[in-house]
Every structure is written in C-alpha cells, then in structure tokens.
Write a protein that holds these residues in place. Structure first.
Motif, PDB file in Angstrom:
ATOM      1  N   GLY A   1       0.782  -1.229   0.000  1.00  0.00           N
ATOM      2  CA  GLY A   1       0.000   0.000   0.000  1.00  0.00           C
ATOM      3  C   GLY A   1       0.809   1.272   0.000  1.00  0.00           C
ATOM      4  O   GLY A   1       0.257   2.362   0.073  1.00  0.00           O
ATOM      5  N   GLU A   2       2.135   1.160  -0.119  1.00  0.00           N
ATOM      6  CA  GLU A   2       2.963   2.366  -0.147  1.00  0.00           C
ATOM      7  C   GLU A   2       3.047   2.938  -1.555  1.00  0.00           C
ATOM      8  O   GLU A   2       2.941   2.210  -2.539  1.00  0.00           O
ATOM      9  N   PHE A   3       3.252   4.244  -1.613  1.00  0.00           N
ATOM     10  CA  PHE A   3       3.546   4.906  -2.882  1.00  0.00           C
ATOM     11  C   PHE A   3       5.036   5.239  -2.850  1.00  0.00           C
ATOM     12  O   PHE A   3       5.475   6.131  -2.137  1.00  0.00           O
ATOM     13  N   ILE A   4       5.816   4.453  -3.624  1.00  0.00           N
ATOM     14  CA  ILE A   4       7.260   4.590  -3.613  1.00  0.00           C
ATOM     15  C   ILE A   4       7.708   5.258  -4.904  1.00  0.00           C
ATOM     16  O   ILE A   4       7.210   4.928  -5.981  1.00  0.00           O
ATOM     17  N   VAL A   5       8.624   6.194  -4.799  1.00  0.00           N
ATOM     18  CA  VAL A   5       9.186   6.802  -6.007  1.00  0.00           C
ATOM     19  C   VAL A   5      10.665   6.460  -6.096  1.00  0.00           C
ATOM     20  O   VAL A   5      11.407   6.652  -5.132  1.00  0.00           O
TER      21      VAL A   5
ATOM     22  N   THR B   1      -3.435  -0.126  -3.791  1.00  0.00           N
ATOM     23  CA  THR B   1      -2.403  -0.912  -4.461  1.00  0.00           C
ATOM     24  C   THR B   1      -1.028  -0.276  -4.227  1.00  0.00           C
ATOM     25  O   THR B   1      -0.920   0.943  -4.141  1.00  0.00           O
ATOM     26  N   THR B   2       0.007  -1.113  -4.095  1.00  0.00           N
ATOM     27  CA  THR B   2       1.365  -0.594  -3.958  1.00  0.00           C
ATOM     28  C   THR B   2       1.805   0.008  -5.303  1.00  0.00           C
ATOM     29  O   THR B   2       1.713  -0.655  -6.327  1.00  0.00           O
ATOM     30  N   PHE B   3       2.250   1.264  -5.287  1.00  0.00           N
ATOM     31  CA  PHE B   3       2.717   1.916  -6.516  1.00  0.00           C
ATOM     32  C   PHE B   3       4.233   2.073  -6.441  1.00  0.00           C
ATOM     33  O   PHE B   3       4.746   2.538  -5.419  1.00  0.00           O
ATOM     34  N   VAL B   4       4.924   1.701  -7.512  1.00  0.00           N
ATOM     35  CA  VAL B   4       6.351   2.012  -7.621  1.00  0.00           C
ATOM     36  C   VAL B   4       6.513   2.872  -8.865  1.00  0.00           C
ATOM     37  O   VAL B   4       6.216   2.447  -9.974  1.00  0.00           O
TER      38      VAL B   4
ATOM     39  N   LYS C   1      -2.103  10.178  -6.911  1.00  0.00           N
ATOM     40  CA  LYS C   1      -2.012  10.039  -5.463  1.00  0.00           C
ATOM     41  C   LYS C   1      -3.392   9.669  -4.890  1.00  0.00           C
ATOM     42  O   LYS C   1      -3.506   8.768  -4.051  1.00  0.00           O
ATOM     43  N   ALA C   2      -4.431  10.361  -5.375  1.00  0.00           N
ATOM     44  CA  ALA C   2      -5.782  10.112  -4.859  1.00  0.00           C
ATOM     45  C   ALA C   2      -6.237   8.693  -5.199  1.00  0.00           C
ATOM     46  O   ALA C   2      -6.798   7.982  -4.360  1.00  0.00           O
TER      47      ALA C   2
ATOM     48  N   ARG D   1       1.061  18.407 -12.791  1.00  0.00           N
ATOM     49  CA  ARG D   1       0.634  18.650 -11.406  1.00  0.00           C
ATOM     50  C   ARG D   1      -0.715  18.000 -11.141  1.00  0.00           C
ATOM     51  O   ARG D   1      -0.921  17.333 -10.123  1.00  0.00           O
ATOM     52  N   GLN D   2      -1.630  18.204 -12.105  1.00  0.00           N
ATOM     53  CA  GLN D   2      -2.981  17.671 -11.956  1.00  0.00           C
ATOM     54  C   GLN D   2      -2.957  16.140 -11.898  1.00  0.00           C
ATOM     55  O   GLN D   2      -3.612  15.519 -11.059  1.00  0.00           O
ATOM     56  N   MET D   3      -2.153  15.537 -12.795  1.00  0.00           N
ATOM     57  CA  MET D   3      -2.084  14.079 -12.826  1.00  0.00           C
ATOM     58  C   MET D   3      -1.420  13.532 -11.566  1.00  0.00           C
ATOM     59  O   MET D   3      -1.762  12.462 -11.086  1.00  0.00           O
ATOM     60  N   GLN D   4      -0.458  14.284 -11.007  1.00  0.00           N
ATOM     61  CA  GLN D   4       0.183  13.849  -9.758  1.00  0.00           C
ATOM     62  C   GLN D   4      -0.865  13.736  -8.656  1.00  0.00           C
ATOM     63  O   GLN D   4      -0.920  12.736  -7.940  1.00  0.00           O
ATOM     64  N   ASP D   5      -1.730  14.751  -8.570  1.00  0.00           N
ATOM     65  CA  ASP D   5      -2.775  14.717  -7.551  1.00  0.00           C
ATOM     66  C   ASP D   5      -3.717  13.545  -7.784  1.00  0.00           C
ATOM     67  O   ASP D   5      -4.114  12.847  -6.852  1.00  0.00           O
ATOM     68  N   GLU D   6      -4.072  13.331  -9.070  1.00  0.00           N
ATOM     69  CA  GLU D   6      -5.006  12.240  -9.370  1.00  0.00           C
ATOM     70  C   GLU D   6      -4.393  10.883  -9.045  1.00  0.00           C
ATOM     71  O   GLU D   6      -5.040  10.016  -8.471  1.00  0.00           O
TER      72      GLU D   6
END
Lengths: 264, 367
Positions: free
Chosen positions: B30-34, B186-189, B178-179, B171-176
C-alpha cells in the motif's frame, strides 16, 4: 514567352511519357470492341460481341477462375509466412540475423525462369505431379521475399512497448501476434497481399512451366495467341487489365488512405 | 489488491556495465514509492526487474513473500504503465482497458462492464468507444492507468508516466495518481527524474545514483536530512562547505570549516556518528540563511560576514549570491525572506540555525 515555351515542353513531355505507357493498353482496349475479325485499324465501330465470346468460352472462364484462386491462396500463404519471418527476425535475437534476411530476400534477384526450372527439377525428383498447386507454390516462392521485405520494414521498435504491455497484461506470444502485432501492421500486410496478388495474377513463365492440364489465364491467353490475333484476345486482355486496375484501386483505398488517417 | 515487495541483493550487469549494484529494498503493502535519480542511474532497469521484463544477474525479487525472480511478466501480480503509454492503437478505449481481462478469459459483457467502470474512475467513460489517436496526452495517460489497474495488480509499476505532459497537466495528474492510489490501496512504484514530482506524490523516496541507493525515506527526511552529498544535491539547491570534525562533546561535535568552528549535534550527522579527525561536508539549504536584521530567533548564530554579489526577486523569496569575507572563493546561494531589501554590495551578517545544518561524508556513499 519563355514561360509559355517551358509549359509547352513540360506538357509535351507529360503526354509523351504517359502515352508511351498507356497507348498500347488504350489500343488493346479500343480494338476489343472492334466490329470485325481483325484487331487492327481502321476501327469499324463498337460491339460487345467479343466479350460475349470470352465469357462463353469455358476454357477462358475456368482459366480466369484458376488464376484468381492461385493468386488469392498463394498471396495469403506468402503473407502469413512473410509476417512470421519478419516477426521472428525483428523480435528475437537469432543466430545470423543479417544472413537470414539476405537468404529470405534473395529469390527476388533470381529470374522467374530459373526459379521455375529449379522447382520443376525438384517436383520431378520428389514425385509431385504438376497442377495448380505447383503453380501456387512457385508464386509463394516469388512473393514471399516481397511480403517479408514490406512487413519487416514496417515493424518498428515503437511497437515493442505495445507488445510488452500486452505481455504484461497476460497475453501469450501467439495472442500478441494475432491480437496486437498483426492488426497494427495491417496496412503493410494488406499492401504486401495486394501486390502479391497482382504479381501472381499476370505471372506467365512459372505458371506455364509448372502447370499441366488446368492452367491460369496468362497461359490460356498464350495458347490463344498461337492461333493468331483476333479481337477476342483483346477482350480477354482488357479483362485482365481491368482486374489489375481494380486491385490497384483497392490497394489505394484500403492501404494508403488508411495509412494517412492513422498518421494524423 | 496489494502486496509488499522485497528486493534482495539485486545486481544486474550488461556486458561489463553494472546497471544495478547489489540493491536491497523493502517496500510495504500500500505504499507509494518513487525511484528518483538522474537518467542512467538504473531506476528504469530496477523497475523492469520488478516487472519481470529483465532478470537480475543475481539476487531475488519477493512479492508478498513469494519468490518471483523467474516468473514472467504475464503471470506476475504486477502491471506496468509505460512512458509512451503503449496503448493498443487499433482498439477502442473499452477494448484497451478490457484486454487484460480478456486474457484472463473474463466473459465479453462482464469485462466491458468492468472496463467502463475503470474508465469512469479516470473520467473517460463517455469516450469508451473512441480510439487512442483521438485523445490528448493526458487522456491517453489515464487510459493507460485504467488498463493497468483493470487486472487488479498487487503492484503497479509506473515508468516516468508523466514525462511527456506539460507542467500544469503534470501537477494535476500527480494529484489524481495520489488520490487513486490512496483509494485503491495498491502498492505503486513510480520512476521519475523530477524531484518535485517525487516529493508531491511519494510516501517514501528511493534516491538512486550509478546503480546504488543513495538515500531512502520520507520526502521531508530526504530533503531535510539527506544521507549523502548526492541526495542532498539532487533534492534541491544546497551549499556544500568542506570541513573536519575536530572535537567531541556530549552528543555534539565541533566541525571546523573556513567559517570557523560550528558545533553540531549527533543528529546532524545523517550518515552515522563521526570520529574526531574525519573529513566531512556540511550542507546548508539556501532558505536556511537569514540576514542579521531579521533575526529574532535566539537559536541562530552568525556563520559569517558576507557581501551580496547579486540578487533577484523570485516571488516566494529573494535569491542572492553571497561572497563570505573569510572565504571569497566560496560563493553561497541564499534564499532570503521577501521583505529583505538587499542590494549588490551590501555587507551583512549571515545567520543560520546549527540544527538546520547537516554533515555528510565528503564523497558519495560507495558500497
């Protein structure tokens, strides 16, 4: 004055070059309507009589049917084989890729006569009887390099990621080829297919040497010509020309129109 | 669905080039990893290894505790969103999104319904019958996201997905993103070279350079307390001043630089406790400098006297170059408060709070 002169020269050149190419065809078509027994000037008036005779001639109509069938099936097979070869060479690291490419396209440089003789020797040796099937095999041999070259050239790296995405979503190699790669390459595959059909359609030497009882249209026309010129040969020639022209138009509509739309 | 990911001693070489050098990493479900780093740092290679498109030369990939090192991408519980979107150009959006379900033998009407649900999630339900070439870049991007999520992966891998978009849309897509990630769990890498993007979306950032992990942690920690010179420099503008640890007190160390001796707490030494005599580099962000007049904070001490070389007003701050009197070759970059009225040639006392200063080893971490 000078501009007029150059306009006159370029127009004359234009007329001369297209006249040189299309005048014989025009004369052929014109004298297929000749109301008389000889397809030579003067033109006596128009009649559909010779066309009626062509379509009443069982030998000619069955040869026409044979030609269409051989052209269609051999082109289909050449396209399928050409696509598979192109896919394999473009997507996998194979030993001697460059050499295999040369090997696949080499038959393009060999004269049809030599190919026909070679096949004749092989068929005799293996014990295959000459038929429309052997003509079809000959046409696959001459069209496969063409299909391979056209399809291989259009198989760019930008489709690789699309195929990766399909694989990532669970598609097998076969599913990727059928559902992804082939539809994306459809314009080139159709171009290869229609070109193969036109080449097979009016091919004579291989069809002549590798057939026996059932023959294709060019072979039938040739035997007709041996009994001398008459407007009926012009009529069947015009039919051949018409069908080739239809194929060309189909190629233009389905392949090149579609291509310009996709690019936008 | 969601799952944790563990990389154990991953190394990948191409001929004699080492793209990934013994990387180990644990990511929670469930983490959002960059994965953040400059081009050529190995971040995309690492993503390909997680997705199964590349096999590591050595090491293991564990997803939900199961060894996936040799499992092909088609069976892995991962999906990848490619940088060029890689949509199927001959299929409608509905068929694009439904493709993964079709490969899983879901019936036609069921998968169409599910696909439209995912298109709805990204705001493109009305365009379900259109083809990709009719869409804008941002819309294609959304379709790619819907397609990757439609098969319910445990891990979604995003390979620089926002690279081709313009600033506002990004910027807009980053917010989307993340939301949506918070919503489905789901875990995002996510791979990127843009540190602002990383800070905007990541729960945790992995800073990579030349095939190794330079730093790993929450965006605030990586920005405020980077563990290497590379991580400090990559996350934003920073001033480096070479120095040497000269003395140890209770939980504090004296560091001698051209500005004299500064006393730093152990916490400032992000890469580990130093020894007396160690070479070190202190890092000060431009916004941590203050001119003397603005000082009402007793914690700030004077670092040096300096002359303002030049300056420009940036809206949120006043950015200027300072030439310290006792080190004229070392030009400092400072972001002073908007209200400061500085002109070239002004001489000021430069203040800094020692607890904002961090000290890292002078060379990048080498394993």
């Amino acid at each position: 004055m000078r501009r007029q002169l150059s306009a006159v020269i370029s127009w004359s050149y234009f007329v001369a070059i297209y006249g040189f190419i299309f005048l014989p065809v025009g004369v052929l078509v014109l004298f297929s309507f000749q109301d008389g027994n000889l397809p030579i000037p003067p033109f006596n008036g128009a009649t559909w009589k010779w066309y009626a005779e062509v379509f009443a001639d069982d030998k000619l109509t069955s040869a026409l049917g044979n030609s269409l069938m051989v052209a269609f099936l051999s082109s289909l097979l050449a396209c399928v084989l050409g696509f598979c070869a192109a896919y394999g060479l473009a997507r996998y690291r194979l030993p001697g890729t460059a050499f295999q490419r040369v090997l696949l396209t080499a038959p393009m440089t060999v004269s049809y006569l030599i190919i026909a003789l070679g096949l004749l020797v092989v068929f005799n040796w293996v014990g295959i009887r000459l038929s429309l099937w052997t003509v079809g095999i000959g046409h696959v041999v001459i069209n496969l390099p063409l299909c391979f070259a056209i399809i291989y050239a259009s198989m760019g790296d930008h489709q690789k990621n699309i195929e990766r995405a399909a694989r990532d979503l669970g598609a097998s190699n076969l599913q990727i080829m059928i559902l992804i790669t082939a539809p994306i390459l459809m314009p080139s595959i159709l171009a290869a297919f229609f070109l193969s059909i036109t080449f097979s359609w009016d091919e004579f030497i291989i069809a002549f040497l590798l057939s026996r009882f059932e023959v294709t249209l060019p072979v039938e026309i040739w035997s007709l010509l041996r009994s001398g010129l008459n407007p009926k040969t012009n009529a069947i020639g015009s039919v051949v020309f018409l069908i080739s022209a239809v194929l060309l138009v189909l190629l233009e509509i389905f392949v090149f129109q579609g291509r310009s739309k996709d690019d936008s | 669905m969601t799952a944790n990911l563990e990389l154990q001693n991953i190394t990948r070489t191409f001929d004699d080039f080492t793209a990934i050098d013994n990387i180990s990493l644990k990511i929670d479900a469930g983490e959002f990893i960059v994965l953040l780093g400059p081009s050529g740092c190995g971040k995309s290679t690492l993503l390909s290894i997680i997705g199964g498109f590349l096999t590591p030369t050595s090491g293991r990939v564990l997803i939900d505790g199961k060894d996936m090192t040799a499992v092909p991408p088609s069976i892995r519980p991962t999906t990848t969103m490619f940088q060029d979107y890689a949509l199927f150009p001959h299929m409608t959006l509905r068929d694009n999104v439904a493709f993964g379900l079709r490969m899983r033998n879901v019936g036609r009407s069921e998968r169409a319904a599910k696909a439209e649900g995912f298109l709805d999630m990204v705001g493109l339900k009305a365009s379900a019958g259109r083809k990709p070439h009719e869409l804008s870049g941002g819309q294609r991007q959304r379709v790619a996201l819907a397609r990757a999520l439609a098969v319910d992966p445990d891990l979604l891998l995003l390979d620089e997905p926002l690279g081709a978009l313009d600033m506002n849309l990004r910027r807009q897509m980053q917010d989307e993103l993340k939301a949506i990630q918070k919503d489905i769990g789901t875990t995002f890498v996510h791979v990127t070279h843009d540190q602002e993007e990383a800070m905007a979306i990541a729960d945790r950032i992995v800073v990579m350079n030349s095939g190794i992990i330079e730093d790993y942690g929450k965006p605030t920690d990586i920005y405020m307390y980077p563990r290497s010179i590379f991580a400090a420099g990559f996350m934003g503008e920073v001033n480096f001043v070479p120095g040497r640890v000269t003395a140890e007190h209770d939980n504090e160390y004296d560091v001698e630089t051209v500005f004299g001796t500064t006393r730093l707490s152990t916490d400032s030494f992000t890469a580990g406790t130093p020894n007396v005599g160690d070479e070190t580099t202190i890092c000060i962000r431009p916004e941590q400098f203050r001119p003397a007049s603005a000082s009402d904070d007793a914690n700030r001490t004077t670092l040096c006297q300096a002359e303002v070389v030049d300056g420009a007003f940036f809206g949120t701050h006043f950015r200027c170059h300072l030439k310290p009197e006792n080190a004229p070759d070392l030009i400092l970059v400072a972001h002073m408060p908007q209200s400061t009225q500085l002109k070239a040639g002004d001489r000021i006392d430069v203040l800094v709070n020692p607890s904002d200063i961090i000290a890292v080893p002078p060379v990048a971490l080498a394993s």
